[in-house]
Scaffold this motif. Structure first.
Motif, mmCIF file in Angstrom:
data_model
loop_
_atom_site.group_PDB
_atom_site.id
_atom_site.type_symbol
_atom_site.label_atom_id
_atom_site.label_comp_id
_atom_site.label_asym_id
_atom_site.label_seq_id
_atom_site.Cartn_x
_atom_site.Cartn_y
_atom_site.Cartn_z
ATOM 1 N N SER A 69 0.835 -1.208 0.000
ATOM 2 C CA SER A 69 0.000 0.000 0.000
ATOM 3 C C SER A 69 0.863 1.248 0.000
ATOM 4 N N LEU A 70 1.923 1.227 0.780
ATOM 5 C CA LEU A 70 2.819 2.380 0.835
ATOM 6 C C LEU A 70 3.482 2.610 -0.527
ATOM 7 N N ALA A 71 3.911 1.528 -1.165
ATOM 8 C CA ALA A 71 4.541 1.638 -2.482
ATOM 9 C C ALA A 71 3.572 2.233 -3.503
ATOM 10 N N LEU A 72 2.321 1.773 -3.430
ATOM 11 C CA LEU A 72 1.304 2.301 -4.357
ATOM 12 C C LEU A 72 1.061 3.782 -4.119
ATOM 13 N N ASP A 73 0.994 4.154 -2.828
ATOM 14 C CA ASP A 73 0.791 5.573 -2.518
ATOM 15 C C ASP A 73 1.951 6.415 -3.036
ATOM 16 N N THR A 74 3.161 5.896 -2.819
ATOM 17 C CA THR A 74 4.352 6.638 -3.257
ATOM 18 C C THR A 74 4.313 6.888 -4.760
ATOM 19 N N ILE A 75 4.037 5.819 -5.497
ATOM 20 C CA ILE A 75 3.999 5.951 -6.970
ATOM 21 C C ILE A 75 2.885 6.892 -7.402
ATOM 22 N N CYS A 76 1.712 6.729 -6.805
ATOM 23 C CA CYS A 76 0.543 7.534 -7.207
ATOM 24 C C CYS A 76 0.782 9.012 -6.931
ATOM 25 N N LYS A 88 8.188 19.011 -18.664
ATOM 26 C CA LYS A 88 9.352 19.824 -18.311
ATOM 27 C C LYS A 88 10.470 18.975 -17.709
ATOM 28 N N GLN A 89 10.143 17.769 -17.263
ATOM 29 C CA GLN A 89 11.127 16.832 -16.696
ATOM 30 C C GLN A 89 11.833 17.437 -15.463
ATOM 31 N N LYS A 90 11.062 18.125 -14.624
ATOM 32 C CA LYS A 90 11.640 18.678 -13.381
ATOM 33 C C LYS A 90 11.460 17.697 -12.240
ATOM 34 N N GLU A 91 12.398 17.741 -11.305
ATOM 35 C CA GLU A 91 12.325 16.835 -10.167
ATOM 36 C C GLU A 91 11.497 17.465 -9.050
ATOM 37 N N SER A 92 10.942 16.581 -8.222
ATOM 38 C CA SER A 92 10.183 17.047 -7.047
ATOM 39 C C SER A 92 10.768 16.395 -5.802
ATOM 40 N N HIS A 93 10.215 16.772 -4.634
ATOM 41 C CA HIS A 93 10.757 16.236 -3.381
ATOM 42 C C HIS A 93 10.416 14.760 -3.203
ATOM 43 N N ARG A 94 9.479 14.233 -4.078
ATOM 44 C CA ARG A 94 9.124 12.824 -3.951
ATOM 45 C C ARG A 94 10.035 11.930 -4.779
ATOM 46 N N ASP A 95 10.958 12.508 -5.496
ATOM 47 C CA ASP A 95 11.839 11.670 -6.308
ATOM 48 C C ASP A 95 12.658 10.705 -5.461
ATOM 49 N N ALA A 96 13.038 11.169 -4.298
ATOM 50 C CA ALA A 96 13.872 10.307 -3.440
ATOM 51 C C ALA A 96 13.116 9.076 -3.011
ATOM 52 N N SER A 97 11.834 9.244 -2.656
ATOM 53 C CA SER A 97 11.022 8.094 -2.230
ATOM 54 C C SER A 97 10.893 7.087 -3.361
ATOM 55 N N TYR A 122 3.043 -0.136 -10.747
ATOM 56 C CA TYR A 122 1.771 0.077 -10.054
ATOM 57 C C TYR A 122 0.804 -1.064 -10.381
ATOM 58 N N GLY A 123 0.766 -1.446 -11.636
ATOM 59 C CA GLY A 123 -0.123 -2.529 -12.027
ATOM 60 C C GLY A 123 0.303 -3.858 -11.454
ATOM 61 N N LEU A 124 1.611 -4.114 -11.427
ATOM 62 C CA LEU A 124 2.096 -5.386 -10.887
ATOM 63 C C LEU A 124 1.782 -5.494 -9.401
ATOM 64 N N ILE A 125 1.989 -4.394 -8.659
ATOM 65 C CA ILE A 125 1.706 -4.412 -7.226
ATOM 66 C C ILE A 125 0.220 -4.656 -6.978
ATOM 67 N N LEU A 126 -0.646 -3.975 -7.785
ATOM 68 C CA LEU A 126 -2.093 -4.194 -7.643
ATOM 69 C C LEU A 126 -2.453 -5.648 -7.949
ATOM 70 N N ALA A 140 -8.927 3.320 -7.491
ATOM 71 C CA ALA A 140 -9.656 4.591 -7.524
ATOM 72 C C ALA A 140 -8.687 5.760 -7.572
ATOM 73 N N SER A 141 -7.591 5.650 -6.770
ATOM 74 C CA SER A 141 -6.589 6.722 -6.790
ATOM 75 C C SER A 141 -5.948 6.838 -8.170
ATOM 76 N N LEU A 142 -5.690 5.687 -8.751
ATOM 77 C CA LEU A 142 -5.083 5.679 -10.089
ATOM 78 C C LEU A 142 -5.973 6.390 -11.100
ATOM 79 N N LEU A 143 -7.283 6.083 -11.060
ATOM 80 C CA LEU A 143 -8.208 6.667 -12.026
ATOM 81 C C LEU A 143 -8.473 8.140 -11.756
ATOM 82 N N GLU A 144 -8.081 8.605 -10.538
ATOM 83 C CA GLU A 144 -8.253 10.023 -10.243
ATOM 84 C C GLU A 144 -7.131 10.876 -10.830
#
Length: 1027
Positions: A69-76, A88-97, A122-126, A140-144
């Protein structure tokens, strides 16, 4: 490369017509093509797993649910945060996770930049998650997430597809909820309102959903059949209800490709009965119809190949849907510009494929579609069904469109001949039509089209031979495929082809072939029209043209005539019509009569064609005369039937042909028959009461309105005389207003009588008309009898009538007329029998009587001025008057006696009183002898004059006069022999001997007896005179 007839385009490889070639089967080639469709980043890739997937899956399985679940949240969250920064291919603070997650899964942290891998993870984990609640939540998060970018939509779809492998129910429920939500939100938005951010967010949901269903179909594999109809119905729904844009079309096509591949790989699909195939095909056709008329993508190829794949499923496409598929696909491909125009005119796009590669693949996809259809139903009916849809393109005005169509047909037929065995029972008539269309391309301006069309006809005939088991015919046809269009053997080859068509095609097929040629006579392409005319002429000239084909040929020809403007083609058609008429004269005449009203302009061309052969034109006129006599009863002469009555059509046709120069000699030949036919027809129309408007016209403007039947007949009657140089007869009746007599029943016979009188006066076809009138008098129809008797009785007033027919024939015909049921015929027959010409003795007796009496008056009242001349005439008349006293007619004999006495008084004979007594009261031979004596004694010495006059009567055809002459000569020889010896000269005796010697062989016994009784006297007289 394919040649489309647009220039120096390279040709696509074509198998030989004369032998088998090694090739992939259509089904195998379809699979290869489907597998190589290259569209989309993720959605349509083959079932090739990433190299790292097995390792990653094993690690995922070892993770706890909370870790998953944590992995899915991180990716989403990472994907959501980077949505706006994706390009733009800019990095965010979530890149490290995310990098840590990738390291944990033994993947390169640098892969975090590849969002496709993240969606895959994401699909493999689901898929491997065992908690349904977690699956639903994270789906549901994915489709959002945003659906705006194509890579985002494809990534979502891939993840959903992977999840559906083990959580299909949850995935399905969530997609259903998504669909309902989208529907409700779409319905709540007014069409006129400005789009909000929220609305824009849902704009792409249809495309994402379509991709999801495609990925589901790809990943559920063996479980697809229970779900396939649901998946297909949702695909149809989203495409039909979504915005019609390129994104939606592309998504639907990607989903359809994935669905088709999955069904192809599922062995049970061939036994499954699908319900949504037609709807899917309709959507695909909609995409194809919206394709621009140039090539930049593989969309056409994809759509066609997907349709091919769907058509292999059960149930098969209905004929109606298959027809729609063919029309749409052919139009989409054939309508493309020529290859040269495609190269120069297609818009330049980045990463666009090579135009010719696109073109070849698109054309090949179409060929596979055609071959797939025939492989599903290998029959001649199916071949004809497919070819039927190419007809429009074979007739195209654009060379490259014709070329594409012919090449497609060629490859299809070559495949059928090489790879399939058709059912033997099918003999579709439309095959003849299709052979005709292809044959007419043999003289196409494009050489490739010429060659391919020729081979196509050969292949079609080869299929015909195969069905009939005539394989030996194939070798003969193969010889006819090797000749140049402009070579000397061209016409000879055409002739052999025509014979083969007639021999090997069914009657229905051959008829369709003929009609195809006919309908192309007026083609805007002169070469095609000219070839059609040549072939048609050969078919009509070929002996044994079938009767049952005559009507359809002439009907088609009549409809096409207004479109034919070439003089040479018109002349060829005229020859063909003539040839047809020679073989089937009666059928041709009947059909041409039935086509339209005789006054129509175009029908006259067919009648003129039949007049180019004189013997045929005679047969045509004869048949029209026969048709004219087919007169129906009154009840069929109502207005609604009149237009279809054969007799009235024949009447109108005869009227038109009278003014047609080509029929002038033939009408002259049939003058008498036409005249009697028109007179009888006019009487019939008067009987039926069809006299409306017969005289309501201006004679110099008879074409101002359509003529009624009665008026047409009267005008034809007038035209018969006017157009045949018998204008005097026409003028005679015109000036005496006799033509008006034909307009009423009461005066009709009077009109015929005056017409016959004028004809006799101007010697207008009297012999022929009299012969026809005698035939009419023998008819069982009273109207024929009436017309005939009117003409005969009037002709009997002409002294020349018996030059043409014997008295016995006339007498028999008139006698037969006495027994007629018609009172007019009986009365006129009796009148004819009482005619002076029927009793020539009576007539001549009257003439003789009057002439003798008149001569007596002249002698008696001539006056003193002419006394001497009258005495000479009186002396010359005494011998003839003496002979006419023996006339069988008492009146003539009496007038001869009276005039004889007047001559005796003028000449002052002796014994005039005694002579009067014998003339008035004398009877028998005694009185005749006394009159002879008084005459001779009063003219002593005039023996030579009396004898020469008497000898002339020995040749008389009248027995009474001849007998009187013989008695007169005999009395001279016996009673005045010595005087004759003294007064006659040698020449007189020679003449006498010659006259008597001529009587020795006379067939009359009395004449021969006279010769025997007096020949010795003449010999003795000759002896005395000569010595």
């Amino acid at each position: 490369m394919l040649d489309d007839g647009s220039g120096q385009s390279p040709q696509r490889p074509a198998p030989s017509v004369y032998g088998k070639t090694k090739r992939s089967l259509p089904r195998q080639e379809q699979e290869l093509e489907l597998n190589n469709l290259d569209s989309g980043l993720l959605g349509e890739c083959l079932n090739v797993l990433p190299s790292w997937e097995d390792m990653v899956v094993s690690k995922i399985k070892n993770m706890m649910i909370t870790e998953q679940s944590l992995a899915l949240d991180t990716i989403c969250h990472f994907l959501e945060e980077h949505n706006q920064l994706w390009e733009k291919q800019k990095e965010s603070h979530r890149d490290a996770s995310v990098k840590k997650l990738l390291e944990f899964l033994s993947l390169d942290p640098k892969e975090a930049a590849d969002k496709a891998i993240l969606f895959h993870l994401y699909g493999l984990i689901l898929r491997e998650c065992t908690s349904e609640e977690q699956v639903q939540c994270h789906l549901a998060s994915l489709l959002e997430l945003s659906h705006q970018h194509s890579s985002q939509r494809e990534g979502i779809a891939l993840a959903v597809g992977l999840a559906s492998t083990k959580h299909l129910q949850e995935v399905w429920a969530l997609l259903e909820h998504l669909g309902r939500t989208k529907f409700l939100r779409s319905a709540a938005v007014s069409p006129d309102s400005q789009p909000s951010d929220n609305h824009l967010r849902w704009k792409w949901v249809s495309s994402t959903s379509l991709l999801c269903y495609g990925q589901i179909a790809k990943h559920i594999k063996k479980d697809i059949l229970p779900w396939v109809d649901n998946i297909a119905s949702r695909m149809v729904y989203y495409y039909s209800c979504g915005p019609c844009d390129e994104i939606l079309k592309s998504s639907f096509l990607s989903a359809a490709i994935l669905l088709t591949r999955s069904l192809r790989d599922e062995h049970g699909a061939q036994r499954y009965k699908f319900t949504q195939i037609p709807e899917l095909v309709q959507c695909l056709l909609g995409i194809l119809q919206k394709e621009p008329n140039f090539l930049t993508t593989f969309s056409r190829q994809k759509v066609i190949l997907v349709i091919v794949g769907l058509s292999n499923l059960r149930p098969r496409l209905t004929p109606l849907l298959k027809s729609q598929v063919l029309k749409t696909c052919l139009h989409s491909v054939y309508k493309l510009p020529s290859t040269e125009a495609l190269k120069s005119g297609s818009p330049s796009l980045e990463r666009a494929p090579d135009i010719m590669v696109l073109y070849k693949k698109t054309i090949r996809a179409l060929d596979l579609l055609l071959q797939n259809f025939i492989a599903e139903n290998p029959s001649m009916d199916e071949v004809c069904f497919l070819l039927q849809h190419t007809e429009h393109w074979l007739n195209s005005d654009k060379s490259h469109e014709r070329c594409r169509a012919v090449q497609s047909i060629f490859l299809l037929l070559q495949y059928v001949v090489d790879s399939l065995k058709l059912a033997e029972e099918a003999v579709p008539s439309i095959l003849g039509h299709q052979i005709g269309l292809l044959t007419l391309l043999w003289r196409d301006k494009d050489e490739s089209t010429q060659q391919h069309s020729h081979h196509c006809v050969f292949l079609l005939m080869q299929l015909v031979f195969q069905q009939k088991g005539k394989l030996e015919e194939t070798s003969q046809w193969s010889k006819m495929t090797h000749f140049e269009i402009k070579s000397r053997e061209w016409e000879e080859k055409l002739y052999h082809m025509v014979k083969a068509f007639k021999k090997d095609l069914t009657v229905a097929q051959h008829t369709q072939l003929i009609l195809t040629l006919v309908h192309n006579l007026g083609s805007g392409n002169y070469l095609r029209g000219d070839l059609a005319a040549q072939l048609l002429l050969m078919m009509c000239e070929e002996p044994g043209f079938r009767k049952e084909q005559v009507a359809e040929l002439l009907q088609g020809l009549f409809q096409e005539l207004p479109n034919i403007h070439s003089r040479s083609i018109q002349q060829t058609i005229s020859k063909a019509t003539m040839a047809l008429g020679i073989q089937h004269t009666q059928e041709v005449v009947e059909v041409v009569l039935s086509l339209c009203h005789p006054s129509e302009r175009w029908i006259l061309l067919l009648w003129k064609a039949l007049a180019t052969n004189y013997h045929l034109s005679r047969d045509v006129i004869t048949l029209l005369y026969i048709k004219l006599k087919l007169r129906p009863p009154r009840k069929l002469l109502q207005s609604k039937y009149q237009a279809h009555l054969v007799s009235l059509m024949a009447l109108g046709t005869i009227y038109e042909l009278l003014y047609t120069p080509e029929y002038r000699n033939t009408v002259r030949w049939a003058f008498a028959g036409i005249l009697l036919g028109l007179l009888t027809e006019l009487y019939y129309l008067l009987e039926m009461g069809l006299v409306q408007g017969i005289f309501d016209y201006q004679e110099d403007n008879i074409a101002s309105k359509p003529l009624g039947p009665c008026r047409t007949c009267l005008e034809a009657l007038k035209g018969l005389f006017w157009t045949n140089q018998y204008w005097e007869v026409f003028a005679d009746l015109k000036l005496t207003q006799a033509w008006e007599l034909f307009g009423k029943m009461e005066t009709f016979t009077r009109g015929v009588t005056l017409l016959a009188r004028a004809m006799a006066h101007y010697n207008c076809e009297v012999k022929a008309v009299l012969g026809q009138a005698l035939i009419s008098l023998k008819s069982t129809e009273e109207r024929d009898n009436i017309v005939g008797i009117c003409i005969i009785t009037e002709f009997l007033n002409s002294p020349d009538v018996f030059q043409y027919v014997s008295r016995k024939v006339i007498d028999n015909s008139l006698s037969m007329g006495l027994s007629s049921r018609n009172r007019t015929v009986r009365a006129m027959s009796l009148q004819g029998l009482g005619s002076t010409l029927m009793h020539p003795n009576k007539e001549r007796a009257k003439v003789r009587e009057c002439a003798i009496f008149l001569f007596g008056d002249v002698i008696h009242y001539g006056g003193k001025k002419f006394h001497q001349s009258l005495k000479i005439l009186a002396f010359q008349a005494t011998v003839p008057l003496l002979f006419h006293m023996a006339d069988p007619c008492p009146e003539v004999a009496m007038k001869a006696k009276f005039t004889f006495l007047r001559c005796a008084i003028l000449l002052k004979w002796e014994f005039r009183k005694e002579l009067f007594g014998k003339l008035a009261w004398g009877q028998g031979l005694g009185a005749a002898n006394d009159i002879f004596v008084y005459m001779i004694e009063s003219n002593f010495g005039n023996y030579q004059q009396f004898l020469s006059q008497a000898l002339m009567y020995l040749d008389s055809p009248h027995k009474a006069l001849k007998g009187a002459a013989m008695r007169f000569i005999g009395a001279l020889l016996q009673d005045y022999f010595s005087d004759l010896c003294f007064y006659l000269t040698k020449d007189d005796v020679i003449i006498l001997k010659n006259y008597l010697e001529a009587l020795s062989h006379d067939p009359d016994s009395r004449t021969r007896r006279f010769y025997l009784n007096h020949w010795d006297d003449v010999v003795e007289l000759s002896h005395y005179v000569m010595s």
